[in-house]
Design a protein around this motif. Structure first.
Motif, PDB file in Angstrom:
ATOM      1  N   TRP A 169      88.576  12.319 -39.971  1.00  0.00           N
ATOM      2  CA  TRP A 169      89.176  11.975 -38.684  1.00  0.00           C
ATOM      3  C   TRP A 169      89.850  10.605 -38.705  1.00  0.00           C
ATOM      4  O   TRP A 169      90.792  10.353 -37.958  1.00  0.00           O
ATOM      5  N   ASP A 171      91.611   9.310 -41.054  1.00  0.00           N
ATOM      6  CA  ASP A 171      92.809   9.336 -41.884  1.00  0.00           C
ATOM      7  C   ASP A 171      93.931  10.071 -41.138  1.00  0.00           C
ATOM      8  O   ASP A 171      93.828  11.275 -40.887  1.00  0.00           O
ATOM      9  N   ARG A 172      94.994   9.354 -40.785  1.00  0.00           N
ATOM     10  CA  ARG A 172      96.076   9.970 -40.028  1.00  0.00           C
ATOM     11  C   ARG A 172      96.677  11.171 -40.749  1.00  0.00           C
ATOM     12  O   ARG A 172      97.128  12.132 -40.117  1.00  0.00           O
ATOM     13  N   SER A 175      94.003  13.985 -39.750  1.00  0.00           N
ATOM     14  CA  SER A 175      93.705  14.304 -38.352  1.00  0.00           C
ATOM     15  C   SER A 175      94.913  14.221 -37.436  1.00  0.00           C
ATOM     16  O   SER A 175      94.962  14.880 -36.396  1.00  0.00           O
ATOM     17  N   GLY A 177      95.521  11.476 -35.900  1.00  0.00           N
ATOM     18  CA  GLY A 177      95.192  10.376 -35.011  1.00  0.00           C
ATOM     19  C   GLY A 177      94.623  10.851 -33.688  1.00  0.00           C
ATOM     20  O   GLY A 177      94.608  12.047 -33.383  1.00  0.00           O
ATOM     21  N   GLN A 178      94.142   9.913 -32.880  1.00  0.00           N
ATOM     22  CA  GLN A 178      93.523  10.284 -31.608  1.00  0.00           C
ATOM     23  C   GLN A 178      94.480  11.056 -30.709  1.00  0.00           C
ATOM     24  O   GLN A 178      94.110  12.059 -30.101  1.00  0.00           O
ATOM     25  N   GLU A 181      95.037  14.674 -32.233  1.00  0.00           N
ATOM     26  CA  GLU A 181      93.861  15.526 -32.446  1.00  0.00           C
ATOM     27  C   GLU A 181      92.954  15.616 -31.227  1.00  0.00           C
ATOM     28  O   GLU A 181      92.324  16.650 -31.000  1.00  0.00           O
ATOM     29  N   ARG A 206      95.871  -0.338 -33.858  1.00  0.00           N
ATOM     30  CA  ARG A 206      94.438  -0.365 -34.159  1.00  0.00           C
ATOM     31  C   ARG A 206      93.951  -1.774 -33.850  1.00  0.00           C
ATOM     32  O   ARG A 206      94.297  -2.729 -34.549  1.00  0.00           O
ATOM     33  N   THR A 216      93.163   4.696 -40.673  1.00  0.00           N
ATOM     34  CA  THR A 216      94.616   4.579 -40.557  1.00  0.00           C
ATOM     35  C   THR A 216      95.142   5.129 -39.232  1.00  0.00           C
ATOM     36  O   THR A 216      96.354   5.167 -39.026  1.00  0.00           O
ATOM     37  N   ILE A 217      94.243   5.557 -38.344  1.00  0.00           N
ATOM     38  CA  ILE A 217      94.672   6.073 -37.038  1.00  0.00           C
ATOM     39  C   ILE A 217      94.649   4.956 -36.000  1.00  0.00           C
ATOM     40  O   ILE A 217      94.037   3.905 -36.205  1.00  0.00           O
ATOM     41  N   GLU A 218      95.305   5.208 -34.885  1.00  0.00           N
ATOM     42  CA  GLU A 218      95.306   4.262 -33.777  1.00  0.00           C
ATOM     43  C   GLU A 218      93.990   4.315 -33.017  1.00  0.00           C
ATOM     44  O   GLU A 218      93.311   5.349 -33.027  1.00  0.00           O
ATOM     45  N   VAL A 325     103.971   9.902 -31.517  1.00  0.00           N
ATOM     46  CA  VAL A 325     103.613   9.135 -32.709  1.00  0.00           C
ATOM     47  C   VAL A 325     104.867   8.597 -33.387  1.00  0.00           C
ATOM     48  O   VAL A 325     104.921   7.424 -33.799  1.00  0.00           O
TER      49      VAL A 325
END
Length: 337
Positions: A169, A171-172, A175, A177-178, A181, A206, A216-218, A325
């Motif tokens: 989750w 790792d963009r 997943s 990102g939030q 996903e 982030r 790596t996700i926001e 994104v």
């Protein structure tokens, strides 16, 4: 079972992916008389065996082998976003109806291939945007369609939680990102209620989890939407909010009424054109949107009708979140086709 005065067979259901969300689906499907759980597949065979031991049916390590050996009516695809490949395409070619968890893919090329395969085959499909079946959301849809709300001018949504998981989750590439996903549920509801979006601009960063080097996700995002109707939307999301609380809220301001939802099974309606002002509180306790989404697919198969969230709708919501994104990455507004 006798349904609508006629005898119908039980639909034979198999699973691709047997993790946590698959367990939630299996538990509910086991309560539906028209459903028969007959097969489970997972690359970790022990997970497939665990569900097989609980609900019956056979366990497989390879979903292709399962489709070859089992005469399925429906397949539930419960894979992480990065693991989606040709499951939908092959299932559709075999005439197997499909329930797929969101997001359906991480790029539009694969999503569009899925849509084409489903539409060519004529199978029914349902995407796991089950909050379209929540009581407050359904009530809002009715009021919008009946014209009670009037022309919509402003839409505001928030998806705030304190949530972190140390696996794919973060790792963009895996997943999305939030926003793609998780907060995708909120974007889907706003699309369903207010129509498609023509332009999007976003900022994301982030901030709360900078110490997690593998992340790596926001963890915060703010998105401005311009709907095709002309309405303006503002959506914020974060996984850095208050522990133990989950804010999933949205408001729609129309010329004649304002809708306010603080949890999916409730709705507050402000009839702003009424004098004196009238406020309506609507709440349905205990409604299970996931179960209703499953039943909608099963009944659509039996009655030969469309589902509430066909895969084409899943592709549209994916396109919107991916555009947000891309807008954040480029620093420029993105126009949707």
């Amino acid at each position: 079972m006798n349904l609508c005065g006629r005898r119908v067979k039980r639909l034979r259901i198999g699973f691709i992916g047997c993790g946590g969300i698959a367990s939630e689906h299996a538990r509910r499907l086991a309560s539906i008389r028209e459903a028969e759980l007959v097969a489970f597949s997972d690359v970790r065979l022990e997970r497939a065996k665990a569900l097989s031991a609980k609900y019956g049916g056979r366990a497989y390590a390879d979903w292709r082998e399962m489709l070859n050996k089992e005469p399925l009516d429906v397949v539930f695809i419960c894979l992480p976003p990065f693991a989606h490949g040709d499951e939908v395409i092959i299932a559709a070619e075999r005439g197997v109806h499909i329930y797929i968890e969101k997001p359906i893919a991480l790029d539009m090329k694969l999503a569009e291939e899925m849509v084409r395969a489903v539409e060519k085959s004529g199978v029914k499909s349902q995407v796991g945007y089950q909050l379209r079946f929540a009581a407050g959301v359904e009530r809002a849809k009715k009021l919008v369609e009946e014209g009670v709300v009037g022309d919509i001018g402003l839409v505001v949504g928030m998806y705030w939680c304190r949530f972190i998981r140390r696996d794919w989750w973060l790792d963009r590439r895996k997943s999305g990102g939030q926003l793609v996903e998780q907060a995708t549920h909120l974007y889907d509801i706003l699309r369903w209620l207010c129509g498609d979006v023509k332009r999007v601009y976003a900022e994301m960063d982030r901030i709360f989890y900078r110490d997690l080097k593998e992340m790596t996700i926001e963890d915060v995002s703010g998105v401005v939407l311009r709907f095709k109707s002309g309405a303006i939307g503002l959506v914020s999301s974060t996984i850095g909010a208050v522990p133990g609380f989950w804010w999933f809220r949205w408001s729609i301001i129309g010329r004649d009424a304002m809708l306010e939802c603080e949890e999916p099974n409730s709705l507050r309606v402000y009839y702003s054109s009424h004098k004196p002002l009238r406020i309506e509180e609507f709440r349905e306790v205990g409604r299970d949107p996931m179960l209703l989404a499953e039943l909608d697919l099963i009944n659509a198969i039996i009655e030969d009708r469309e589902t509430r969230v066909p895969i084409s709708e899943g592709a549209k919501t994916l396109q919107l979140t991916l555009a947000a994104v891309r807008a954040a990455e480029t620093g420029k507004p993105v126009t949707l086709n």
